[in-house]
Design a protein around this motif. Structure first.
Motif, PDB file in Angstrom:
ATOM      1  N   VAL A  57       0.802  -1.229   0.000  1.00 24.28           N
ATOM      2  CA  VAL A  57       0.000   0.000   0.000  1.00 24.28           C
ATOM      3  C   VAL A  57       0.835   1.280   0.000  1.00 24.28           C
ATOM      4  CG1 VAL A  57      -1.951  -1.133   1.119  1.00 24.28           C
ATOM      5  CG2 VAL A  57      -0.291   0.085   2.514  1.00 24.28           C
ATOM      6  N   SER A  58       2.146   1.178   0.119  1.00 21.12           N
ATOM      7  CA  SER A  58       2.974   2.387   0.183  1.00 21.12           C
ATOM      8  C   SER A  58       3.360   2.946  -1.179  1.00 21.12           C
ATOM      9  CB  SER A  58       4.246   2.109   0.987  1.00 21.12           C
ATOM     10  OG  SER A  58       3.904   1.890   2.331  1.00 21.12           O
ATOM     11  N   ALA A  59       3.195   2.191  -2.225  1.00 22.65           N
ATOM     12  CA  ALA A  59       3.506   2.707  -3.561  1.00 22.65           C
ATOM     13  C   ALA A  59       2.466   3.751  -3.954  1.00 22.65           C
ATOM     14  CB  ALA A  59       3.533   1.567  -4.570  1.00 22.65           C
ATOM     15  N   THR A  60       2.923   4.847  -4.514  1.00 23.31           N
ATOM     16  CA  THR A  60       2.021   5.948  -4.862  1.00 23.31           C
ATOM     17  C   THR A  60       1.726   5.956  -6.365  1.00 23.31           C
ATOM     18  OG1 THR A  60       3.899   7.429  -5.148  1.00 23.31           O
ATOM     19  CG2 THR A  60       2.846   7.382  -2.979  1.00 23.31           C
ATOM     20  N   ASP A  61       0.623   6.581  -6.729  1.00 24.19           N
ATOM     21  CA  ASP A  61       0.255   6.739  -8.131  1.00 24.19           C
ATOM     22  C   ASP A  61      -0.182   8.180  -8.350  1.00 24.19           C
ATOM     23  OD1 ASP A  61      -0.265   6.161 -10.764  1.00 24.19           O
ATOM     24  OD2 ASP A  61      -2.281   5.398 -10.363  1.00 24.19           O
ATOM     25  N   PRO A  62       0.700   9.037  -8.846  1.00 24.48           N
ATOM     26  CA  PRO A  62       0.419  10.467  -8.906  1.00 24.48           C
ATOM     27  C   PRO A  62      -0.194  10.951 -10.216  1.00 24.48           C
ATOM     28  CG  PRO A  62       2.674  10.134  -9.478  1.00 24.48           C
ATOM     29  CD  PRO A  62       2.082   8.760  -9.217  1.00 24.48           C
ATOM     30  N   VAL A  63      -0.951  10.122 -10.894  1.00 22.40           N
ATOM     31  CA  VAL A  63      -1.475  10.507 -12.205  1.00 22.40           C
ATOM     32  C   VAL A  63      -2.292  11.798 -12.117  1.00 22.40           C
ATOM     33  CG1 VAL A  63      -3.012   9.811 -14.077  1.00 22.40           C
ATOM     34  CG2 VAL A  63      -1.448   8.150 -13.064  1.00 22.40           C
ATOM     35  N   ALA A  64      -3.209  11.878 -11.157  1.00 26.01           N
ATOM     36  CA  ALA A  64      -4.053  13.069 -11.026  1.00 26.01           C
ATOM     37  C   ALA A  64      -3.221  14.287 -10.627  1.00 26.01           C
ATOM     38  CB  ALA A  64      -5.148  12.832 -10.003  1.00 26.01           C
ATOM     39  N   VAL A  65      -2.226  14.092  -9.769  1.00 26.67           N
ATOM     40  CA  VAL A  65      -1.385  15.205  -9.326  1.00 26.67           C
ATOM     41  C   VAL A  65      -0.579  15.769 -10.493  1.00 26.67           C
ATOM     42  CG1 VAL A  65       0.526  15.856  -7.816  1.00 26.67           C
ATOM     43  CG2 VAL A  65      -1.250  14.322  -6.976  1.00 26.67           C
ATOM     44  N   VAL A  66       0.012  14.897 -11.291  1.00 29.87           N
ATOM     45  CA  VAL A  66       0.814  15.356 -12.428  1.00 29.87           C
ATOM     46  C   VAL A  66      -0.062  16.062 -13.455  1.00 29.87           C
ATOM     47  CG1 VAL A  66       2.247  14.585 -14.358  1.00 29.87           C
ATOM     48  CG2 VAL A  66       2.632  13.656 -12.084  1.00 29.87           C
ATOM     49  N   ALA A  67      -1.250  15.550 -13.704  1.00 28.98           N
ATOM     50  CA  ALA A  67      -2.174  16.206 -14.641  1.00 28.98           C
ATOM     51  C   ALA A  67      -2.553  17.599 -14.131  1.00 28.98           C
ATOM     52  CB  ALA A  67      -3.419  15.350 -14.831  1.00 28.98           C
ATOM     53  N   LEU A  68      -2.796  17.716 -12.834  1.00 30.00           N
ATOM     54  CA  LEU A  68      -3.136  19.015 -12.255  1.00 30.00           C
ATOM     55  C   LEU A  68      -1.958  19.981 -12.329  1.00 30.00           C
ATOM     56  CD1 LEU A  68      -5.266  20.679 -10.747  1.00 30.00           C
ATOM     57  CD2 LEU A  68      -4.312  19.771  -8.620  1.00 30.00           C
ATOM     58  N   LEU A  69      -0.750  19.476 -12.065  1.00 29.26           N
ATOM     59  CA  LEU A  69       0.435  20.329 -12.157  1.00 29.26           C
ATOM     60  C   LEU A  69       0.631  20.857 -13.580  1.00 29.26           C
ATOM     61  CD1 LEU A  69       2.991  18.400  -9.935  1.00 29.26           C
ATOM     62  CD2 LEU A  69       1.944  20.606  -9.448  1.00 29.26           C
ATOM     63  N   ARG A  70       0.410  20.007 -14.561  1.00 28.50           N
ATOM     64  CA  ARG A  70       0.543  20.448 -15.965  1.00 28.50           C
ATOM     65  C   ARG A  70      -0.517  21.491 -16.301  1.00 28.50           C
ATOM     66  NH1 ARG A  70       1.745  14.611 -18.698  1.00 28.50           N
ATOM     67  NH2 ARG A  70       3.929  14.491 -18.069  1.00 28.50           N
ATOM     68  N   GLU A  71      -1.741  21.265 -15.802  1.00 34.78           N
ATOM     69  CA  GLU A  71      -2.831  22.191 -16.079  1.00 34.78           C
ATOM     70  C   GLU A  71      -2.581  23.557 -15.437  1.00 34.78           C
ATOM     71  OE1 GLU A  71      -7.433  22.316 -14.756  1.00 34.78           O
ATOM     72  OE2 GLU A  71      -6.798  20.478 -15.780  1.00 34.78           O
ATOM     73  N   LEU A  72      -1.969  23.550 -14.241  1.00 32.19           N
ATOM     74  CA  LEU A  72      -1.706  24.800 -13.536  1.00 32.19           C
ATOM     75  C   LEU A  72      -0.430  25.495 -14.011  1.00 32.19           C
ATOM     76  CD1 LEU A  72      -2.602  23.720  -9.904  1.00 32.19           C
ATOM     77  CD2 LEU A  72      -3.936  25.175 -11.439  1.00 32.19           C
ATOM     78  N   GLY A  73       0.349  24.815 -14.855  1.00 33.49           N
ATOM     79  CA  GLY A  73       1.576  25.405 -15.368  1.00 33.49           C
ATOM     80  C   GLY A  73       2.721  25.390 -14.370  1.00 33.49           C
ATOM     81  N   ALA A  74       2.762  24.392 -13.526  1.00 28.99           N
ATOM     82  CA  ALA A  74       3.851  24.269 -12.544  1.00 28.99           C
ATOM     83  C   ALA A  74       5.168  24.029 -13.267  1.00 28.99           C
ATOM     84  CB  ALA A  74       3.553  23.113 -11.594  1.00 28.99           C
ATOM     85  N   PRO A  75       6.281  24.343 -12.623  1.00 25.86           N
ATOM     86  CA  PRO A  75       7.592  24.115 -13.261  1.00 25.86           C
ATOM     87  C   PRO A  75       7.757  22.644 -13.653  1.00 25.86           C
ATOM     88  CG  PRO A  75       7.838  25.397 -11.246  1.00 25.86           C
ATOM     89  CD  PRO A  75       6.411  24.964 -11.313  1.00 25.86           C
ATOM     90  N   GLU A  76       8.431  22.453 -14.772  1.00 24.78           N
ATOM     91  CA  GLU A  76       8.624  21.106 -15.308  1.00 24.78           C
ATOM     92  C   GLU A  76       9.409  20.218 -14.340  1.00 24.78           C
ATOM     93  OE1 GLU A  76      10.817  20.897 -19.013  1.00 24.78           O
ATOM     94  OE2 GLU A  76       9.347  19.482 -19.791  1.00 24.78           O
ATOM     95  N   ALA A  77      10.296  20.826 -13.566  1.00 21.65           N
ATOM     96  CA  ALA A  77      11.107  20.051 -12.615  1.00 21.65           C
ATOM     97  C   ALA A  77      10.239  19.419 -11.538  1.00 21.65           C
ATOM     98  CB  ALA A  77      12.169  20.941 -11.981  1.00 21.65           C
ATOM     99  N   VAL A  78       9.193  20.098 -11.117  1.00 21.68           N
ATOM    100  CA  VAL A  78       8.303  19.543 -10.085  1.00 21.68           C
ATOM    101  C   VAL A  78       7.559  18.335 -10.639  1.00 21.68           C
ATOM    102  CG1 VAL A  78       6.308  20.031  -8.611  1.00 21.68           C
ATOM    103  CG2 VAL A  78       8.049  21.782  -8.953  1.00 21.68           C
ATOM    104  N   SER A  79       7.009  18.458 -11.837  1.00 28.34           N
ATOM    105  CA  SER A  79       6.319  17.329 -12.462  1.00 28.34           C
ATOM    106  C   SER A  79       7.264  16.168 -12.703  1.00 28.34           C
ATOM    107  CB  SER A  79       5.684  17.753 -13.787  1.00 28.34           C
ATOM    108  OG  SER A  79       4.689  18.711 -13.576  1.00 28.34           O
ATOM    109  N   ALA A  80       8.481  16.469 -13.166  1.00 25.19           N
ATOM    110  CA  ALA A  80       9.459  15.406 -13.423  1.00 25.19           C
ATOM    111  C   ALA A  80       9.852  14.704 -12.136  1.00 25.19           C
ATOM    112  CB  ALA A  80      10.697  15.984 -14.109  1.00 25.19           C
ATOM    113  N   MET A  81       9.974  15.460 -11.041  1.00 27.37           N
ATOM    114  CA  MET A  81      10.334  14.846  -9.773  1.00 27.37           C
ATOM    115  C   MET A  81       9.216  13.929  -9.283  1.00 27.37           C
ATOM    116  SD  MET A  81      11.774  16.484  -6.227  1.00 27.37           S
ATOM    117  CE  MET A  81      10.512  17.701  -6.129  1.00 27.37           C
ATOM    118  N   ILE A  82       7.980  14.341  -9.410  1.00 28.21           N
ATOM    119  CA  ILE A  82       6.866  13.517  -8.955  1.00 28.21           C
ATOM    120  C   ILE A  82       6.720  12.276  -9.841  1.00 28.21           C
ATOM    121  CG2 ILE A  82       4.352  13.446  -8.696  1.00 28.21           C
ATOM    122  CD1 ILE A  82       4.544  16.360  -7.754  1.00 28.21           C
ATOM    123  N   GLU A  83       6.813  12.453 -11.159  1.00 24.07           N
ATOM    124  CA  GLU A  83       6.714  11.299 -12.057  1.00 24.07           C
ATOM    125  C   GLU A  83       7.888  10.346 -11.884  1.00 24.07           C
ATOM    126  OE1 GLU A  83       4.637  11.822 -16.129  1.00 24.07           O
ATOM    127  OE2 GLU A  83       5.823  13.642 -15.789  1.00 24.07           O
TER     128      GLU A  83
END
Length: 147
Positions: A57-83
Motif C-alpha cells: 500500500v505504500s507505492a504511490t500513483d500520482p497521475v491526477a497530481v501530475v495532470a493538475l500540475l501540468r494544467e496549472l503550469g507548474a515548473p517542469e522540474a516539479v512534475s518530473a520529480m513527482i513522475e
C-alpha cells in the motif's frame, strides 16, 4: 509506460537524487509506518505480514497530481520529480514485495547479503527487460504515422 516515455530526460537528470531519496528511504519509511499501524490493528498478522502489507500500500500513483500540475503550469522540474519518484517508487515497492513474500512464505533462508543480492538481481533484470522492451516499442512507434 506513458510516464516513462514522456519524462523529459534532461529535467529528470537534474532531480534524480530527490527521486531516489523519496523512492528508496521514503518508501521504506512509509512501509514501516504502515506496518506499525497494521500490526497494531491486526496483531495476529505478525511483523513480516504487516511489512508485506506496508510494501503493497505504500507505492504511490500520482497521475491526477501530475495532470493538475501540468494544467496549472507548474515548473517542469516539479512534475518530473513527482513522475520520476513514482516510477522509482513502484520499482522499490516491487523489490520489497518480492523479498517479503518469500519471507512470509518461509522460503527465504538467508541474511542481509542474500537480500542485497536478490535486490540486485531483481533490479538488474528489470533494467535489462526495460531497456529491451523500450527499444522494441520505440522502434515500433517509429512506424506509426499521424495521417
Amino acid at each position: 509506460f506513458e510516464s516513462a516515455l514522456n519524462l523529459p530526460v534532461y529535467v529528470f537528470s537534474k532531480v534524480i537524487w530527490q527521486c531516489i531519496l523519496l523512492a528508496g528511504p521514503g518508501l521504506l519509511l512509509a512501509m514501516f509506518l504502515t506496518a506499525i499501524a497494521a500490526s497494531a490493528l491486526f496483531p495476529h498478522w505478525g511483523w513480516a505480514m504487516s511489512l508485506l502489507f506496508g510494501a503493497v500500500v505504500s507505492a504511490t500513483d500520482p497521475v491526477a497530481v501530475v495532470a493538475l500540475l501540468r494544467e496549472l503550469g507548474a515548473p517542469e522540474a516539479v512534475s518530473a520529480m513527482i513522475e520520476g519518484e513514482s516510477l522509482l517508487n513502484d520499482g522499490s515497492a516491487i523489490v520489497a514485495y518480492q523479498i517479503l513474500v518469500q519471507i512470509v512464505r518461509g522460503s527465504f533462508e538467508g541474511g542481509v547479503l542474500d537480500i542485497i543480492l536478490l535486490t540486485c538481481r531483481i533490479c538488474g533484470g528489470g533494467v535489462v527487460v526495460g531497456l529491451l522492451s523500450g527499444f522494441v516499442f520505440v522502434q515500433l512507434l517509429s512506424f506509426c504515422t499521424y495521417e
